[in-house]
Enzyme design. Structure first.
Site, PDB file in Angstrom:
ATOM      1  N   ASP A   1     -57.967 -28.844  14.117  1.00 23.65           N
ATOM      2  CA  ASP A   1     -57.145 -28.075  14.548  1.00 23.65           C
ATOM      3  C   ASP A   1     -56.713 -27.357  13.668  1.00 23.65           C
ATOM      4  O   ASP A   1     -56.854 -27.874  12.248  1.00 23.65           O
ATOM      5  CB  ASP A   1     -56.271 -28.721  15.411  1.00 23.65           C
ATOM      6  CG  ASP A   1     -55.002 -28.106  15.980  1.00 23.65           C
ATOM      7  OD1 ASP A   1     -55.144 -26.872  16.256  1.00 23.65           O
ATOM      8  OD2 ASP A   1     -53.851 -28.645  15.748  1.00 23.65           O
TER       9      ASP A   1
ATOM     10  N   ASP B   1     -52.987 -25.333  12.902  1.00 25.62           N
ATOM     11  CA  ASP B   1     -51.832 -25.407  12.466  1.00 25.62           C
ATOM     12  C   ASP B   1     -51.154 -26.835  12.842  1.00 25.62           C
ATOM     13  O   ASP B   1     -51.606 -27.636  13.914  1.00 25.62           O
ATOM     14  CB  ASP B   1     -50.713 -24.728  13.803  1.00 25.62           C
ATOM     15  CG  ASP B   1     -51.060 -23.195  13.387  1.00 25.62           C
ATOM     16  OD1 ASP B   1     -50.144 -22.802  12.130  1.00 25.62           O
ATOM     17  OD2 ASP B   1     -51.797 -22.192  14.252  1.00 25.62           O
TER      18      ASP B   1
END
Lengths: 273, 273
Positions: A13, A15
């Site tokens: 992932d 952010d």
């Protein structure tokens, strides 16, 4: 770290994992470089619905991380590609920010802004985080869906953390559309849906069991990884800031990571041992 | 018509029952006049969240119906009064159209527009149909609720029919707020909630069993009336246009009217027999 030794690929992932806001977590570039040097295939999977892929690549560049665009899977781009694969050039209303509109155009869709209360007959409505939201735009999407367009939610995140607090996520608008029309989305592209991760795995030719998903959000990253039978690693830098490994025991099994680390830097330390 | 003979009071929904859009149903003024001449107490209960009470009274005036403001219960006004009764002058953010803001001011609340992403600490957030919706307004309401304000939904209508189609109702925004915050509204003022009808019954000093509720929407008007133990009458002029009395057998008992009529004009014809 046996888990990292065993996997052939790692999905990250973005952010809250590699960067916070626009600031890279110090040391991340080196970690990624060394994982690659050990032969790991790296991919990047983000729920972002308001930022285009080009913007994400700019952040990697500022971080000094060399990334191939084909290694990056952004929910906004994948939503557009999902539609284009089913119906090339489909008339598609975009309830979302300019980044999502850009992806629709790049995918070759006949993209339309939702700036009218009288939409033409459309084949799809894409719903993302919409920083340009107005009553007219919401009405346009409602009427296009009521007239029979398919409903593609880029993700179902209720809110998105930004520098000064929370903002409404794509899921807030998708929930409003569902309440108004009585229809769930025909597809949710982002995590905890699995489509985004499946597209990444397909691209690199690895099976879910051969890969680890590294994320900061049990409800989306870990849930999506677990649903596919991937290895799952939770880091405590983003949405799970302040959480402890003990907390994992209190969450439902489908959201429980196989391993919890303070940050992605711990992948590196473990690998160096 | 035995039912009308027996009741002491009649509560009427407005849109779809007495008027369609801004057009009164021809003959309605005479019906209301003759029901009053027979000693019936009349009240008017509307879910309207975007129109102020003053606007509703103007429509009555154009229809030639003499109505006391105290006989009219508009969800927008009742929501504001509900808050003012609990906390006079409460700091209240209004996610809704100017009509709702006007009612908040009239009720003496310290009403604030939702035109900032940085709301002050507030005691209440009122959510209605918001024709001026923006991303900033939605963010303001989200943050005020997250900071602890109470959540008052003026109604939970998913959509509102207007002249050229459907528009998002107060319920669409309330659903988005609920999805974002994980909180249901602390109170829903409009039908199928019963608060609006209870306020009307209390004002005229009649019990639910002594009154009939006349509306065009089984899911809101009839459900609210049934929940209070009122007599319920469905008319087929508005949301139930095209429906037949036989259809009543196919809907859940809580939404099933005691009596179905083509329009409010049939109240009069029956009364004249």
């Amino acid at each position: 770290m046996r888990l990292i030794d065993e996997v052939k690929g790692i999905l990250f992932d973005l952010d809250g994992v590699l960067w916070l806001g626009d600031q890279a977590i110090p040391g991340v570039a080196g970690v990624l470089h060394r994982l690659r040097a050990r032969g790991k295939k790296l991919m990047f999977v983000s729920n972002t619905s308001s930022r285009s892929k080009a913007k994400c690549l700019q952040v990697f560049e500022r971080m000094g991380v060399d990334v191939d665009p084909d290694e990056v899977f952004i929910a906004s781009e994948c939503a557009a590609r999902y539609i284009a694969a089913r119906k090339p050039g489909a008339v598609t209303y975009v309830l979302g920010s300019p980044g999502l509109f850009d992806e629709a155009v790049l995918a070759g869709l006949d993209a339309r802004t939702t700036s009218t209360k009288h939409p033409e007959q459309a084949e799809y409505v894409m719903v993302g985080k919409d920083n340009d939201l107005t009553f007219t735009r919401l009405t346009c999407a409602l009427r296009a869906l009521k007239a029979g367009a398919k409903f593609v939610a880029v993700n179902c995140d209720p809110t998105v953390p930004v520098a000064d607090g929370l903002e409404p996520g794509a899921g807030a608008l998708a929930a409003a559309m569902t309440f108004m029309t009585g229809r769930e989305p025909d597809v949710v592209v982002g995590k905890p849906g699995t489509l985004l991760l499946e597209m990444a795995l397909e691209r690199c030719g690895l099976t879910p069991a051969e890969c680890a998903m590294v994320g900061d959000t049990p409800e989306s990253d870990v849930a999506a990884g677990n649903a596919l039978g991937m290895h799952t690693i939770l880091v405590l830098t983003g949405n799970s800031d302040g959480r402890t490994a003990d907390d994992d025991l209190n969450i439902p099994a489908v959201m429980r990571p196989e391993l919890t680390l303070q940050s992605v830097l711990d992948l590196d330390l473990a690998a160096a041992n």
